[in-house]
Scaffold this active site. Structure first.
Site, PDB file in Angstrom:
ATOM      1  N   LEU A 194      36.654  33.905  29.828  1.00  0.00           N
ATOM      2  CA  LEU A 194      35.357  33.249  29.848  1.00  0.00           C
ATOM      3  C   LEU A 194      35.075  32.508  28.539  1.00  0.00           C
ATOM      4  O   LEU A 194      34.376  31.503  28.528  1.00  0.00           O
ATOM      5  CB  LEU A 194      34.251  34.273  30.112  1.00  0.00           C
ATOM      6  CG  LEU A 194      34.278  34.966  31.464  1.00  0.00           C
ATOM      7  CD1 LEU A 194      33.178  36.022  31.552  1.00  0.00           C
ATOM      8  CD2 LEU A 194      34.137  33.954  32.605  1.00  0.00           C
ATOM      9  N   GLY A 195      35.593  33.030  27.441  1.00  0.00           N
ATOM     10  CA  GLY A 195      35.348  32.397  26.154  1.00  0.00           C
ATOM     11  C   GLY A 195      35.874  33.274  25.039  1.00  0.00           C
ATOM     12  O   GLY A 195      36.308  34.409  25.251  1.00  0.00           O
ATOM     13  N   SER A 196      35.843  32.728  23.839  1.00  0.00           N
ATOM     14  CA  SER A 196      36.311  33.489  22.686  1.00  0.00           C
ATOM     15  C   SER A 196      35.540  33.056  21.462  1.00  0.00           C
ATOM     16  O   SER A 196      34.953  31.971  21.420  1.00  0.00           O
ATOM     17  CB  SER A 196      37.819  33.277  22.471  1.00  0.00           C
ATOM     18  OG  SER A 196      38.098  31.907  22.244  1.00  0.00           O
ATOM     19  N   GLY A 247      34.716  34.490  16.968  1.00  0.00           N
ATOM     20  CA  GLY A 247      35.233  35.193  15.812  1.00  0.00           C
ATOM     21  C   GLY A 247      35.387  36.681  16.048  1.00  0.00           C
ATOM     22  O   GLY A 247      36.245  37.334  15.431  1.00  0.00           O
ATOM     23  N   ASP A 265      22.111  37.993  14.171  1.00  0.00           N
ATOM     24  CA  ASP A 265      22.872  36.777  14.479  1.00  0.00           C
ATOM     25  C   ASP A 265      22.269  36.036  15.666  1.00  0.00           C
ATOM     26  O   ASP A 265      22.966  35.669  16.617  1.00  0.00           O
ATOM     27  CB  ASP A 265      24.334  37.120  14.755  1.00  0.00           C
ATOM     28  CG  ASP A 265      25.236  35.887  14.714  1.00  0.00           C
ATOM     29  OD1 ASP A 265      24.887  34.925  14.009  1.00  0.00           O
ATOM     30  OD2 ASP A 265      26.277  35.896  15.387  1.00  0.00           O
TER      31      ASP A 265
END
Length: 491
Positions: A88-90, A92, A206
């Protein structure tokens, strides 16, 4: 079982997994895949790397698809309770995969820590603290953590699958988002953070558009549906308020510089007001299409958070309601004592702004679908004669001043922008301002001057700040005489 039998079984398992992933992602039809299998001979038992390379050479998969498949084939043996389907995504912190929990059949988002940082004891400690805290939380605007643990030395977390875009994706697609839509989602995020704060005493640290997903009805046709639901994710930087700061240090400041509070940059002890600042900076970006501060390096951006005046989003988008402008600037006050004391105070201001916008829209026709965004000021150039000022929309199209006159009622501006007299509605919103200044030249923005006292805390905004005795604390007056800063795009 002999070694040969084990090898054949391993090879068969690798192929079954590869076939399932390829078909689930519609990378290839079954007929071509079956034909390719007959040509795949001489493979090392269970060698996913060789398999994916051969499939790419045969043009069954692209290089990108082969890389994604190789990652899944490498991870799948370590996660028997899940069937990994696609990446799905990546980021850090790690990589997120779409996976199905085999015991329940429920689709989930499986987050796996990157190999390059899983040896970092501090980072793994934060990850474990995150999952332990979030597993007990249930809130409509916090992504649910279903399970977490350590599988063969690989840390993972299975969380609720959110079907919808992130706010970062919406920003990329639309450049700027409608005011009421932004405030409604910000209210939802603030409610989620208020719940986390009261139940576990955690600070997210964050907040940014990438970490706010939007759960959306898949049948929705509108670009900004009113029933969108905000879901806050990635508490990977979360910390209990009483934690020692060294537990959150891994050789760098934790957080995203574009939205980071001054006290977080300084390394001070944090509380919920740091998240209020981050949410305020995020709202500023969503409303204007640019981050509050920009620079050529993370250090320059962090320096701006520490030293530059709090930006007024209304200087970029003049059509914003005064209450919206006030709450953004209050949330981003340099001194956290001048911000909202808690999330209920912020939620109250968001609700008040939404009510005022709703009332305003009920009184005036909705002529423009998206807000007008002023073009950033540029250096003056000598001209032969004055040229009518222009405004630009968020899509970059110029709007002739004659067209602007047709929308003067909705925009709250005078019929003739070159008149020196401000109309009464604007004077009421900004009693310190008495004139408009029109810069000549195509592309130069119409801007209001003499407005340095727009948002002194005497204007009545409820920050929720009070003393131990219950008396309201009078905030310090805002600095006067601030010049308008050049607007630049984020790096």
């Amino acid at each position: 079982m002999t070694n040969g039998a084990v090898g054949l079984a391993s090879t068969a398992t690798t192929w079954v997994t590869a076939q399932r992933v390829i078909l689930a992602n519609s990378w290839c039809d079954r007929g071509r895949l079956d034909a390719a299998r007959d040509r795949l001979t001489g493979l090392h038992p269970g060698d996913g790397r060789t398999l994916t390379r051969r499939l790419a050479e045969m043009h069954i998969l692209t290089q990108e698809q082969a890389g994604d498949l190789e990652g899944i084939l490498e991870l799948q043996p370590h996660f028997g309770g899940y069937s990994l389907e696609r990446k799905l995504g990546s980021g850090g912190m790690g990589t997120v995969y779409l996976a199905t929990q085999t015991s329940t059949g429920r689709p989930l988002a499986l987050k796996i820590i990157n190999n390059r940082i899983k040896e970092d004891a501090d980072f793994v400690g934060r990850f474990q603290r995150e999952t332990k805290a979030l597993a007990a939380l249930r809130h409509a605007h916090i992504a649910e953590v279903v399970e977490s643990g350590d599988s063969d030395g690989t840390c993972y977390m299975a969380m609720e699958l959110i079907r919808g875009p992130s706010l970062a994706h919406l920003l990329h697609e639309h450049q700027v988002l409608p005011e009421a839509y932004v405030l409604n989602l910000a209210r939802q995020v603030a409610e989620g953070l208020a719940y986390v704060t009261t139940t576990s005493g955690l600070v997210h640290r964050d907040l940014k558009p990438e970490n706010i997903l939007v759960a959306r009805n898949q049948a929705a046709q509108e670009p900004f549906p009113a029933d969108d639901v905000a879901k806050l994710i990635d508490f990977g930087l979360v910390k209990p308020v009483n934690d020692d700061e060294h537990l959150t240090q891994t050789g760098m400041t934790i957080g995203t510089p574009l939205y980071m509070s001054p006290e977080q940059i300084r390394g001070d002890k944090l509380d919920l007001r740091s998240d209020i600042y981050g949410l305020g900076a995020t709202v500023y970006h969503l409303l204007t299409g640019v981050t509050p501060f920009s620079g050529g390096s993370p250090g320059m951006i962090m320096s701006a958070h520490l030293t530059q005046p709090v930006p007024d989003p209304g200087e970029r988008v003049p059509g914003l309601h005064p209450l919206t402008r006030k709450l953004v600037m209050t949330a981003m006050a340099k001194d956290r004592e001048q911000r909202f004391l808690n999330f209920p105070a912020l939620i109250g201001s968001l609700q008040a702004a939404l009510a005022a916008i709703s009332e305003k829209q009920g009184q005036a026709p909705k002529l423009l679908r998206k807000p007008l965004v002023l073009k950033p000021p540029t250096a003056k150039k000598p001209v032969e004669k004055p040229v009518a000022p222009e405004l630009v929309s968020e899509s970059g199209d110029s709007i002739d001043v004659r067209i602007l006159q047709k929308h003067r009622q909705a925009l709250g501006e005078a019929k003739d922008p070159t008149q020196r007299q401000v109309n009464p509605a604007l004077r009421q919103a900004s009693p310190q301002s008495s004139a408009f200044h029109v810069r000549p030249g195509g592309g130069e923005a119409l801007r209001q001057i003499n407005s340095s006292k727009y948002f002194k805390r005497e204007d009545g905004i409820d920050t929720g700040i009070s003393s131990a005795s219950g008396e309201t604390l009078a905030p310090q007056p805002a600095a006067t005489g601030r010049e308008q800063q050049p607007l630049t795009s984020a790096v």
